[in-house]
Design a protein around this motif. Structure first.
Motif, PDB file in Angstrom:
ATOM      1  N   GLU A  18     -23.785  13.418  25.195  1.00 54.52           N
ATOM      2  CA  GLU A  18     -23.860  12.843  23.860  1.00 54.52           C
ATOM      3  C   GLU A  18     -22.499  12.985  23.186  1.00 54.52           C
ATOM      4  N   VAL A  19     -22.004  11.890  22.616  1.00 58.64           N
ATOM      5  CA  VAL A  19     -20.666  11.869  22.012  1.00 58.64           C
ATOM      6  C   VAL A  19     -20.585  12.865  20.857  1.00 58.64           C
ATOM      7  N   LYS A  20     -19.511  13.648  20.842  1.00 58.24           N
ATOM      8  CA  LYS A  20     -19.184  14.608  19.788  1.00 58.24           C
ATOM      9  C   LYS A  20     -20.225  15.720  19.639  1.00 58.24           C
ATOM     10  N   LYS A  21     -20.969  15.990  20.712  1.00 56.86           N
ATOM     11  CA  LYS A  21     -21.938  17.076  20.677  1.00 56.86           C
ATOM     12  C   LYS A  21     -21.803  17.939  21.931  1.00 56.86           C
ATOM     13  N   GLN A  22     -21.727  19.242  21.707  1.00 61.63           N
ATOM     14  CA  GLN A  22     -21.623  20.187  22.815  1.00 61.63           C
ATOM     15  C   GLN A  22     -23.010  20.424  23.415  1.00 61.63           C
ATOM     16  N   ARG A  23     -23.101  20.325  24.739  1.00 59.50           N
ATOM     17  CA  ARG A  23     -24.389  20.466  25.411  1.00 59.50           C
ATOM     18  C   ARG A  23     -24.312  21.518  26.512  1.00 59.50           C
ATOM     19  N   SER A  24     -25.472  22.110  26.829  1.00 60.64           N
ATOM     20  CA  SER A  24     -25.516  23.182  27.831  1.00 60.64           C
ATOM     21  C   SER A  24     -26.681  22.979  28.789  1.00 60.64           C
ATOM     22  N   CYS A  25     -26.591  23.674  29.917  1.00 61.52           N
ATOM     23  CA  CYS A  25     -27.694  23.739  30.861  1.00 61.52           C
ATOM     24  C   CYS A  25     -27.685  25.125  31.500  1.00 61.52           C
ATOM     25  N   CYS A  26     -28.742  25.473  32.189  1.00 61.23           N
ATOM     26  CA  CYS A  26     -28.879  26.820  32.765  1.00 61.23           C
ATOM     27  C   CYS A  26     -28.829  26.785  34.284  1.00 61.23           C
ATOM     28  N   MET A  27     -28.366  27.894  34.846  1.00 60.54           N
ATOM     29  CA  MET A  27     -28.335  28.091  36.287  1.00 60.54           C
ATOM     30  C   MET A  27     -28.897  29.477  36.586  1.00 60.54           C
ATOM     31  N   GLU A  28     -29.770  29.587  37.564  1.00 54.83           N
ATOM     32  CA  GLU A  28     -30.364  30.880  37.917  1.00 54.83           C
ATOM     33  C   GLU A  28     -29.877  31.318  39.297  1.00 54.83           C
ATOM     34  N   LEU A  29     -29.404  32.559  39.372  1.00 57.91           N
ATOM     35  CA  LEU A  29     -28.974  33.141  40.641  1.00 57.91           C
ATOM     36  C   LEU A  29     -29.935  34.259  41.012  1.00 57.91           C
ATOM     37  N   THR A  30     -30.402  34.255  42.246  1.00 55.82           N
ATOM     38  CA  THR A  30     -31.336  35.276  42.725  1.00 55.82           C
ATOM     39  C   THR A  30     -30.788  35.909  43.992  1.00 55.82           C
ATOM     40  N   ASN A  31     -30.705  37.227  43.992  1.00 53.54           N
ATOM     41  CA  ASN A  31     -30.248  37.970  45.166  1.00 53.54           C
ATOM     42  C   ASN A  31     -31.388  38.010  46.183  1.00 53.54           C
ATOM     43  N   ARG A  32     -31.199  37.374  47.328  1.00 52.69           N
ATOM     44  CA  ARG A  32     -32.236  37.320  48.349  1.00 52.69           C
ATOM     45  C   ARG A  32     -32.321  38.607  49.170  1.00 52.69           C
ATOM     46  N   PRO A  46     -12.015  23.349  34.546  1.00 51.83           N
ATOM     47  CA  PRO A  46     -12.226  24.504  33.658  1.00 51.83           C
ATOM     48  C   PRO A  46     -11.961  24.220  32.187  1.00 51.83           C
ATOM     49  N   ARG A  47     -11.187  23.184  31.867  1.00 53.64           N
ATOM     50  CA  ARG A  47     -10.946  22.858  30.459  1.00 53.64           C
ATOM     51  C   ARG A  47     -12.166  22.205  29.812  1.00 53.64           C
ATOM     52  N   LYS A  48     -13.029  21.652  30.631  1.00 52.76           N
ATOM     53  CA  LYS A  48     -14.167  20.901  30.122  1.00 52.76           C
ATOM     54  C   LYS A  48     -15.429  21.756  30.016  1.00 52.76           C
ATOM     55  N   TYR A  49     -15.534  22.785  30.874  1.00 57.96           N
ATOM     56  CA  TYR A  49     -16.749  23.585  30.923  1.00 57.96           C
ATOM     57  C   TYR A  49     -16.446  25.072  30.737  1.00 57.96           C
ATOM     58  N   SER A  50     -17.414  25.790  30.188  1.00 59.13           N
ATOM     59  CA  SER A  50     -17.353  27.243  30.113  1.00 59.13           C
ATOM     60  C   SER A  50     -18.653  27.795  30.681  1.00 59.13           C
ATOM     61  N   VAL A  51     -18.559  28.973  31.320  1.00 59.41           N
ATOM     62  CA  VAL A  51     -19.725  29.577  31.963  1.00 59.41           C
ATOM     63  C   VAL A  51     -19.919  30.983  31.418  1.00 59.41           C
ATOM     64  N   THR A  67     -25.314  30.319  31.689  1.00 56.95           N
ATOM     65  CA  THR A  67     -25.309  29.150  30.811  1.00 56.95           C
ATOM     66  C   THR A  67     -24.011  28.381  30.997  1.00 56.95           C
ATOM     67  N   VAL A  68     -24.118  27.117  31.386  1.00 53.18           N
ATOM     68  CA  VAL A  68     -22.952  26.244  31.555  1.00 53.18           C
ATOM     69  C   VAL A  68     -22.881  25.322  30.346  1.00 53.18           C
ATOM     70  N   THR A  69     -21.770  25.370  29.627  1.00 54.74           N
ATOM     71  CA  THR A  69     -21.605  24.576  28.403  1.00 54.74           C
ATOM     72  C   THR A  69     -20.495  23.552  28.588  1.00 54.74           C
ATOM     73  N   MET A  70     -20.779  22.296  28.266  1.00 52.64           N
ATOM     74  CA  MET A  70     -19.783  21.233  28.333  1.00 52.64           C
ATOM     75  C   MET A  70     -19.239  20.968  26.937  1.00 52.64           C
ATOM     76  N   GLN A  71     -17.921  20.881  26.832  1.00 54.93           N
ATOM     77  CA  GLN A  71     -17.295  20.585  25.550  1.00 54.93           C
ATOM     78  C   GLN A  71     -17.717  19.200  25.058  1.00 54.93           C
ATOM     79  N   ALA A  72     -17.738  19.032  23.747  1.00 50.40           N
ATOM     80  CA  ALA A  72     -18.208  17.772  23.160  1.00 50.40           C
ATOM     81  C   ALA A  72     -17.335  16.603  23.607  1.00 50.40           C
ATOM     82  N   PRO A  73     -17.894  15.616  24.308  1.00 49.62           N
ATOM     83  CA  PRO A  73     -17.108  14.442  24.702  1.00 49.62           C
ATOM     84  C   PRO A  73     -16.787  13.580  23.489  1.00 49.62           C
ATOM     85  N   MET A  74     -15.655  12.906  23.538  1.00 52.74           N
ATOM     86  CA  MET A  74     -15.205  12.114  22.389  1.00 52.74           C
ATOM     87  C   MET A  74     -15.407  10.619  22.576  1.00 52.74           C
ATOM     88  N   GLU A  75     -15.917  10.201  23.738  1.00 49.86           N
ATOM     89  CA  GLU A  75     -16.117   8.770  23.958  1.00 49.86           C
ATOM     90  C   GLU A  75     -17.355   8.534  24.808  1.00 49.86           C
TER      91      GLU A  75
END
Length: 244
Positions: A18-32, A46-51, A67-75
């Protein structure tokens, strides 16, 4: 490549675009495994995402959420195709290891050390997809939205209560022991943040070195073309002088 040390879920990261809005998603790691496993998460952009958190140590059979967060896209995008990828690296460490033992050298290939890798691609999805449920059904009291609100209220009520620290035997810790536990937890958190910042800096330096190397190669190619052109011109003038 699959991983026998960690289970990574989901297999691809779906992030709302979504333009001009920062969005996130989740990732789960499990030790087998029944061993301590260190992990590190890297991205091609790395400039676009933070973990949060990009590194850590998982106890045997334990899990953690990132939590993986994407910086707000401008276009706006003409399509939702994305070439960005993430890489989860994992390696076995000694039993009882903490973030104080976490070093970037753990993920450098060495004899007898097995580093497993799991790649995830980023998939953009519509930020506000149309709901297939009719408006009449959404207004019912048993809707998923109302259940989520109730759940959040219960959680906030639990978190506002004073925490109680208990031993494995069921006995409550004394004030001095609680203070010691809190101090150790604070040290672990500070250590994890320092290691994460160090890894991010190291990765940015690697990208900078790759960029410089690419620019040097381009510069050498251009100089070679200029040299060949000047040589051709010089030889052409020399041949003309010989003919005269």
């Amino acid at each position: 490549m699959g991983s026998t040390l960690l289970r990574v879920y989901p297999s691809e990261l779906k992030i709302p675009y979504e333009v001009k809005k920062q969005r996130s998603c989740c990732m789960e790691l499990t030790n087998r495994t029944g061993q301590y496993v260190a992990f590190k998460v890297k991205t091609t952009n790395p400039r676009k995402y933070s973990v949060r958190h990009a590194c850590g140590i998982l106890l045997p059979r334990s899990s953690c959420n990132l939590t993986v967060t994407m910086q707000a896209p401008m276009e706006m995008l003409s399509d939702h195709h994305c070439k960005d990828k993430f890489l989860v690296q994992s390696v076995v460490v000694r039993d009882g290891a903490t973030m104080k033992d976490f070093l970037p050298e753990l993920f450098v290939k060495a004899p007898g050390r097995v580093i497993e890798e799991f790649k995830l691609r980023v998939v953009y999805v519509a930020a506000n997809p149309p709901s297939p449920v009719p408006e009449e059904e959404e207004e019912e009291d048993s809707s998923p939205r109302s259940e989520v609100i109730v759940c959040e209220e219960k959680r906030s009520h639990v978190f506002n209560a004073a925490p109680t620290y208990i031993r494995a035997s069921g006995e409550e810790l004394s004030c001095a022991e609680v203070t010691s536990v809190k101090s150790r937890m604070a040290e672990e958190k500070e250590c994890a943040i320092a290691v994460e910042e160090k890894l991010n800096l190291q990765y940015k330096m690697e990208l900078l070195e790759e960029t410089r190397s690419s620019q040097q190669q381009e510069g050498f190619s251009l100089m070679f073309v200029v040299f060949v052109f000047m040589s051709s011109v010089f030889i052409g003038h020399l041949m003309n002088d010989i003919k005269v």
